[in-house]
Design a protein around this motif. Structure first.
Motif, mmCIF file in Angstrom:
data_model
loop_
_atom_site.group_PDB
_atom_site.id
_atom_site.type_symbol
_atom_site.label_atom_id
_atom_site.label_comp_id
_atom_site.label_asym_id
_atom_site.label_seq_id
_atom_site.Cartn_x
_atom_site.Cartn_y
_atom_site.Cartn_z
ATOM 1 N N LEU A 5 9.681 -46.422 10.735
ATOM 2 C CA LEU A 5 10.170 -47.956 10.320
ATOM 3 C C LEU A 5 10.843 -47.779 9.321
ATOM 4 O O LEU A 5 10.866 -47.213 8.144
ATOM 5 N N THR A 7 13.086 -50.245 6.744
ATOM 6 C CA THR A 7 13.427 -51.790 6.257
ATOM 7 C C THR A 7 14.549 -51.939 5.279
ATOM 8 O O THR A 7 14.934 -51.185 4.447
ATOM 9 N N PHE A 65 14.141 -55.038 10.052
ATOM 10 C CA PHE A 65 13.323 -54.120 10.368
ATOM 11 C C PHE A 65 13.749 -53.054 11.723
ATOM 12 O O PHE A 65 14.380 -53.802 12.561
ATOM 13 N N THR A 66 13.735 -52.007 11.576
ATOM 14 C CA THR A 66 14.159 -51.011 12.788
ATOM 15 C C THR A 66 13.030 -49.955 12.830
ATOM 16 O O THR A 66 12.778 -49.283 12.197
ATOM 17 N N LEU A 67 12.522 -50.220 14.366
ATOM 18 C CA LEU A 67 11.578 -49.318 14.573
ATOM 19 C C LEU A 67 12.049 -48.364 15.750
ATOM 20 O O LEU A 67 12.709 -48.727 16.743
ATOM 21 N N SER A 79 15.357 -53.175 16.675
ATOM 22 C CA SER A 79 15.648 -53.874 15.265
ATOM 23 C C SER A 79 15.344 -55.370 15.540
ATOM 24 O O SER A 79 15.719 -55.990 16.317
ATOM 25 N N VAL A 84 9.633 -62.698 11.355
ATOM 26 C CA VAL A 84 9.086 -62.175 12.516
ATOM 27 C C VAL A 84 8.008 -62.789 13.608
ATOM 28 O O VAL A 84 6.871 -63.058 12.877
ATOM 29 N N LEU A 89 5.819 -56.867 17.793
ATOM 30 C CA LEU A 89 6.587 -56.136 16.914
ATOM 31 C C LEU A 89 6.136 -56.140 15.373
ATOM 32 O O LEU A 89 5.904 -55.179 14.684
ATOM 33 N N ARG A 93 4.963 -52.611 13.216
ATOM 34 C CA ARG A 93 5.551 -52.679 11.811
ATOM 35 C C ARG A 93 4.395 -52.702 10.743
ATOM 36 O O ARG A 93 4.115 -51.618 9.862
ATOM 37 N N ASP A 94 3.276 -53.511 11.014
ATOM 38 C CA ASP A 94 2.219 -53.352 10.077
ATOM 39 C C ASP A 94 1.354 -52.118 10.201
ATOM 40 O O ASP A 94 0.882 -51.473 9.293
ATOM 41 N N ARG A 97 3.220 -49.462 8.249
ATOM 42 C CA ARG A 97 2.992 -49.459 6.993
ATOM 43 C C ARG A 97 1.672 -49.049 6.211
ATOM 44 O O ARG A 97 1.689 -48.545 5.513
#
Lengths: 103, 381
Positions: A5, A7, A65-67, A79, A84, A89, A93-94, A97
């Motif tokens: 991820l 950011t 954000f880019t995963l 991205s 969000v 997605l 992301r979470d 993190r």
């Protein structure tokens, strides 16, 4: 499987919070590795377009954000920006993190 | 936005006005009614076109009547979700709630509205009385505040490095000023114009705080976001950490985990990067310091003269969305000349401020409104 991820953007560029976060299933507990695989599957991640949503016109201080996911021979990047609204997605992301080393 | 005129009779609408007037005078009762209605609508259509043209030229602010000048605030609770706007929790005139974030947002919206109206007679962020909306408690442990082009959004912070984002009035003013810039200069959110966009939000965010505290320039802290960082985040000299400093860009924080505030204070240190939309939150340090230097040299309350010069600059329709620092600097010098005279201390202070941060103001000789003698000052370096 490895997921990263990145950011970018937001109200300030804070160097210590701008480093990419990475999670590798090899370093996760089996239950967490299974959850990540499920989240990637549920998101249909590899079939998604590379852009999952741009910031609205006139917006400022939004985050982007880019995963990126690598699973064997498959790799894909998506991205997306604040706000969000896609729960899949947001969940990926979470997850990164929460589980990334030093995250 | 320009709206199309309402429906008109399909044949009469192509007739010239003099024919319509003839029909209104001499036609049958039915023809007269249609002709009169079309003439009235045509006037509306013409007025709409005129309004659109005026908006393009920027003259509408002077000629169009503003809406009633009164605050219309609504604060929403996002409920820790990332959906907007959330549940209404406080409307204009409602009593304070037990939720500090709600009350801070409501008060911050009010302080910002009061500032723009009192200092610059601006009726809300669009100068047309638009309502002010904010969502608090957005997302889970969300450490950001942003402007989505329509409203403000505040997270609660992660609880580790960041407190709730409504805690700093200048951050609320910063976000709403993005709305002002979006309705005036429309600076692109990329590279130098993006850094100017960010700088304008920092400058007026700080001025809103100074105005609310009734501080003169020499008494202000010129910091953005004091109180946003948790107490564990460090700054130089043991003082409280802040996001940014207009006075000393690059000194907002210096922390073992978060790193050091990356803002430059001079063009010699301009940061070339693809991150952060080309460094919009980084290189904004340069125009931020130019404003600080101008405000300190001019003295008094910074929103009265220095702020007025910057405010008139963002309303200058000759300022392009792609403006670079030097273009903006030129426009501030011209605004200072229009407001206070080409030989004024204010204009001299503005030119000196840009020079001190390494921004060379282009020659002013081609500009008809400013005496040529000024070009000598502008070209000094």
């Amino acid at each position: 499987m490895r997921i990263q991820l990145e950011t970018d953007g937001g109200f300030a560029l804070i160097p210590g919070l701008s480093r990419p976060l990475t999670v590798d299933t090899k370093e996760l507990r089996p239950v967490d590795a299974a959850e990540l695989s499920r989240l990637v599957e549920d998101a249909g991640f590899f079939a998604r377009p590379t852009s999952g949503g741009e910031a609205p016109a006139g917006a400022a201080d939004v985050r982007r954000f880019t995963l990126s996911v690598v699973a064997g021979a498959r790799r894909h990047t998506v991205s997306f920006s604040d706000p969000v609204t896609d729960p899949h997605l947001a969940a990926l992301r979470d997850f990164v993190r929460t589980h990334a080393r030093g995250g | 936005m320009c709206h199309h005129a309402p429906h008109r009779h399909p044949i009469l609408c192509i007739l010239p006005p003099q024919i319509l007037r003839e029909l209104a005078r001499n036609g049958t009762a039915a023809e007269r009614d249609i002709a009169l209605a079309t003439l009235a609508t045509d006037q509306t259509a013409r007025m709409t076109r005129v309004t659109c043209e005026l908006q393009e030229s920027g003259a509408h602010h002077a000629l169009m009547p503003a809406g009633p000048a009164r605050k219309q605030r609504t604060v929403y609770d996002g409920g820790a979700r990332e959906a907007l706007p959330g549940r209404v929790v406080r409307n204009e005139g409602d009593k304070a709630t037990r939720d500090a974030a709600v009350n801070e947002a409501y008060d911050g919206l009010g302080a910002t509205w009061n500032f723009y109206f009192t200092a610059y007679q601006r009726n809300s962020i669009d100068d047309r009385g638009v309502r002010l909306d904010a969502t608090v408690h957005y997302g889970k442990r969300y450490d950001n505040a942003f402007w989505n082009g329509q409203q403000m959004i505040f997270g609660d912070g992660d609880g580790k490095y960041f407190n709730r984002f409504t805690a700093a009035l200048d951050v609320i003013g910063h976000e709403l000023t993005h709305g002002v810039t979006g309705s005036e200069a429309r600076l692109a959110y990329l590279g130098q114009p993006g850094a100017l966009n960010e700088s304008i939000s920092d400058i007026f965010g700080s001025l809103i705080k100074q105005f609310t505290l009734d501080q003169t320039a020499d008494r202000a802290d010129w910091l953005i976001g004091v109180g946003l960082f948790s107490s564990r985040v460090k700054a130089n000299g043991g003082r409280a950490a802040a996001l940014r400093s207009l006075k000393s860009p690059g000194t907002g924080y210096n922390d073992p985990v978060l790193g050091k505030d990356p803002q430059p204070a001079h063009m010699a240190d301009f940061v070339h990067t693809s991150r952060d939309n080309g460094g919009v939150h980084i290189n904004s340090g340069i125009p931020n310091r130019a404003f600080y230097l101008a405000a300190m040299a001019i003295g008094g309350k910074a929103w009265e003269r220095a702020g007025r010069i910057w405010y008139e600059t963002i309303r200058d329709r000759q300022l392009k969305p792609t403006a670079q620092f030097a273009d903006f600097a030129l426009r501030t010098a011209m605004a200072a000349g229009r407001l206070y005279g080409s030989a004024s201390d204010e204009r001299t202070a503005v030119l000196a401020a840009w020079r001190q941060v390494g921004v060379t103001v282009p020659s002013l000789q081609a500009e008809p409104h400013v005496p040529a003698s000024v070009a000598t000052v502008g070209a000094a370096d």
